[in-house]
Design an enzyme around this catalytic site. Structure first.
Site, PDB file in Angstrom:
ATOM      1  N   GLY A  14     -46.012 -31.987  35.010  1.00  0.00           N
ATOM      2  CA  GLY A  14     -46.112 -32.186  33.573  1.00  0.00           C
ATOM      3  C   GLY A  14     -45.932 -33.655  33.252  1.00  0.00           C
ATOM      4  O   GLY A  14     -46.722 -34.497  33.645  1.00  0.00           O
ATOM      5  N   VAL A  47     -39.655 -39.397  35.233  1.00  0.00           N
ATOM      6  CA  VAL A  47     -39.596 -40.836  34.978  1.00  0.00           C
ATOM      7  C   VAL A  47     -40.697 -41.125  33.973  1.00  0.00           C
ATOM      8  O   VAL A  47     -41.855 -41.241  34.331  1.00  0.00           O
ATOM      9  CB  VAL A  47     -39.802 -41.652  36.260  1.00  0.00           C
ATOM     10  N   VAL A  49     -42.434 -43.375  32.366  1.00  0.00           N
ATOM     11  CA  VAL A  49     -42.811 -44.778  32.244  1.00  0.00           C
ATOM     12  C   VAL A  49     -43.842 -44.912  31.136  1.00  0.00           C
ATOM     13  O   VAL A  49     -44.927 -44.373  31.228  1.00  0.00           O
ATOM     14  CB  VAL A  49     -43.380 -45.297  33.569  1.00  0.00           C
ATOM     15  N   LYS A  80     -45.425 -50.417  16.357  1.00  0.00           N
ATOM     16  CA  LYS A  80     -45.458 -51.584  17.242  1.00  0.00           C
ATOM     17  C   LYS A  80     -46.685 -52.432  16.911  1.00  0.00           C
ATOM     18  O   LYS A  80     -47.807 -51.935  16.893  1.00  0.00           O
ATOM     19  CB  LYS A  80     -45.512 -51.135  18.708  1.00  0.00           C
ATOM     20  N   LEU A 335     -48.537 -41.614  37.833  1.00  0.00           N
ATOM     21  CA  LEU A 335     -47.857 -42.269  38.941  1.00  0.00           C
ATOM     22  C   LEU A 335     -48.391 -41.832  40.295  1.00  0.00           C
ATOM     23  O   LEU A 335     -48.243 -42.554  41.284  1.00  0.00           O
ATOM     24  CB  LEU A 335     -46.353 -42.000  38.866  1.00  0.00           C
ATOM     25  N   THR A 346     -48.733 -50.666  29.747  1.00  0.00           N
ATOM     26  CA  THR A 346     -50.018 -50.079  30.119  1.00  0.00           C
ATOM     27  C   THR A 346     -49.920 -48.702  30.768  1.00  0.00           C
ATOM     28  O   THR A 346     -50.947 -48.094  31.056  1.00  0.00           O
ATOM     29  CB  THR A 346     -50.755 -51.012  31.090  1.00  0.00           C
ATOM     30  N   ILE A 348     -48.967 -45.537  29.882  1.00  0.00           N
ATOM     31  CA  ILE A 348     -49.596 -44.410  29.197  1.00  0.00           C
ATOM     32  C   ILE A 348     -51.089 -44.666  29.030  1.00  0.00           C
ATOM     33  O   ILE A 348     -51.907 -43.750  29.147  1.00  0.00           O
ATOM     34  CB  ILE A 348     -48.898 -44.148  27.855  1.00  0.00           C
ATOM     35  N   TYR A 433     -64.875 -59.210  28.868  1.00  0.00           N
ATOM     36  CA  TYR A 433     -65.228 -58.079  29.712  1.00  0.00           C
ATOM     37  C   TYR A 433     -66.181 -57.132  28.982  1.00  0.00           C
ATOM     38  O   TYR A 433     -66.066 -56.916  27.781  1.00  0.00           O
ATOM     39  CB  TYR A 433     -63.993 -57.247  30.073  1.00  0.00           C
TER      40      TYR A 433
END
Length: 512
Positions: A14, A47, A49, A80, A335, A346, A348, A433
């Site tokens: 999950g 975790v 992240v 943000k 991960l 970066t 997510i 890019y």
């Protein structure tokens, strides 16, 4: 695809990556086309992240049709506008990587080259003063961007700070309401087909055997499917990104309720500060080659903005990625696919863009290897571009002292970054890019914020009358300052729009 047999999709794990994919598949495909089953174990700590996000996460939420205010209440979220970097090139320096542009073209000449021309003639303007979200961040202000594209208040975007554990739980509830089947259990065996090595089924500790056509590995650093079962190799990037540890915790709120993630350079890495509604996420990313875990813990606890909420937790990681994220009938996400430290928020995004690629290249039966090749090509581009952008922060660390900083200042750069850096140093050119995450505005923020000065500017800038150019620049700076002054305070805006419920949030995880 002519077959009416539903594609059986099995997601192992999950967390944020697993539930973002599960929600996307549930939203996109009718049950007669694809069935989705997610397996996760309550015994495995998460975790999370990626507590700090990029504006692209709004696109994902809109695709699902989430109500923004509800989502923010449920995940303890704040807004943000930028990432604030402190002490990176020199002690005392501060600059912003904003979600918006710096200035605007003057008589067709990009603003950066006008700014460089002014600098060459002794006018040392702070480039952040020409960025609406940077000024708003500095003043702790927030409001939604204007939809009037002619307004200066439309020149920025925004993202969120949220609790990644709560976000995954929110997506789980959303998905299960729409029919997704979740199984709690631990995989004890991965069964491969003898003829081609594809995954045929997973055996759980309960004895249940779960078959599937496509298996998605969201099992974190372990990579139960992509690594342990299919033996896909790992490409190590620690030569360029030597940080391999992080201490993480939460601390009490302080007076600053900023719409920014703060990244402060420390003696052997950097410290983050992520303001949520009820707490501040804090942590210290460091390299075990250049400091000890004990010393790093001491540095973190000595630089908090408020009392710690519990003891810090140590996270071990390795920067790099799988040489192939899609191999046979297995796709690694999150991960399990790769890890790049969260210096630019970066994590997510990397899961989200991988989900987007999978949705656009979703395979039928049998799986066409051309789809896998294209998926891996696109993922390669994303990882490499983000990797180079992160390396730039370290390499351009000016006169910072310490073993880590001396190493990154003198290390051999990957050619993909070295070429970009040399071109910018010669005349301020930034490549745009076609694919990949960071725009010229992002590169401009890091180059200028970390004092990388090109040897020249576009000579076409000399065609502009110098006094008129300066007048235009100063008028723009004044307009931004005047408009920001009328904006609401960020904390007040959050309280009025999406105040989180008073009950405490569960914290069975560490969020970076």
């Amino acid at each position: 695809m002519t077959s009416q047999i539903p594609r059986r999709i099995v997601i192992l794990g999950g967390g944020t990556a697993g539930w973002m994919l599960a929600a996307s598949l549930t939203r996109a495909f009718k049950p007669q086309y694809a069935t989705v089953r997610l397996i996760e174990s309550g015994d495995i700590s998460i975790v999370g992240v990626g507590e700090s996000t990029l504006p692209q996460v709004r696109d994902f939420n809109e695709f699902l049709g989430l109500d923004e205010a509800e989502f923010m209440r449920e995940t303890n979220a704040t807004f943000k506008l930028a990432i604030e970097f402190r002490d990176w090139a020199r002690e005392g320096d501060c600059y912003f990587h904003p979600f918006g542009v710096h200035g605007h073209a003057i008589q067709g000449i990009p603003f950066l080259h006008c700014w460089l021309r002014a600098k060459a003639h002794g006018h040392h303007f702070n480039i952040d003063d020409f960025s609406y979200p940077s000024v708003a961040s500095r003043e702790q202000k927030f409001e939604f961007p204007s939809k009037d594209m002619s307004s200066i208040r439309s020149t920025y975007s925004y993202a969120y700070h949220f609790d990644a554990y709560l976000y995954a739980a929110y997506l789980r509830r959303w998905s299960e309401k729409r029919g997704l089947k979740r199984t709690e259990g631990t995989v004890v065996d991965v069964n491969l087909r003898a003829e081609d090595g594809f995954i045929q089924s997973l055996t759980l500790a309960s004895g249940e055997v779960i078959e599937g056509d496509l298996f998605i590995d969201c099992s974190g650093f372990r990579g139960v499917l992509i690594n342990q079962a299919l033996k896909m190799e790992w490409e190590d990037w620690q030569t360029w990104l030597p940080c391999d540890r992080a201490w993480a915790l939460s601390n009490d709120l302080d007076a600053d309720s900023t719409a920014t993630t703060r990244c402060t350079a420390r003696e052997a890495g950097w410290q983050w500060r992520i303001p949520l509604q009820k707490r501040i996420g804090a942590g210290y990313v460091f390299s075990s080659r250049f400091t000890t875990e004990e010393r790093a813990r001491e540095v973190l606890l000595g630089n908090l903005d408020g009392p710690a909420q519990g003891e810090p937790r140590l996270i071990r990681f390795q920067s790099g990625r799988r040489k192939k994220s899609w191999h046979k009938n297995c796709i690694a996400l999150g991960l399990a696919s790769g890890f790049l430290e969260p210096l630019e928020s970066t994590s997510i995004y990397m899961s989200q863009i991988a989900v987007n690629f999978l949705m656009s290249l979703f395979p039928g039966q049998p799986i066409n290897p051309v789809l896998a090749e294209e998926y891996n090509r696109l993922v390669d581009i994303e990882y490499t571009r983000v990797r180079d952008f992160l390396i730039l922060h370290y390499h351009a660390s000016g006169n910072r002292d310490g073993e880590l900083w001396r190493h990154v200042q003198t290390m051999q750069l990957p050619d993909s970054l070295l070429d970009k850096l040399e071109i910018f140093k010669r005349r301020g050119h930034i490549h745009r890019y076609r694919d990949g995450l960071f725009s010229p505005a992002s590169w401009t923020a890091i180059y200028t914020g970390q004092r990388i000065s090109p040897g020249g500017y576009d000579p076409q800038a000399d065609n502009i009358d110098f006094d008129n150019m300066l007048k235009t620049m100063m008028e723009l700076r004044e307009r931004i300052a005047a408009n920001v002054a009328t904006m609401p305070n960020h904390a007040e805006f959050v309280r009025g729009y999406c105040a989180a419920p008073a009950s405490g949030a569960p914290h069975g995880s560490v969020h970076v």
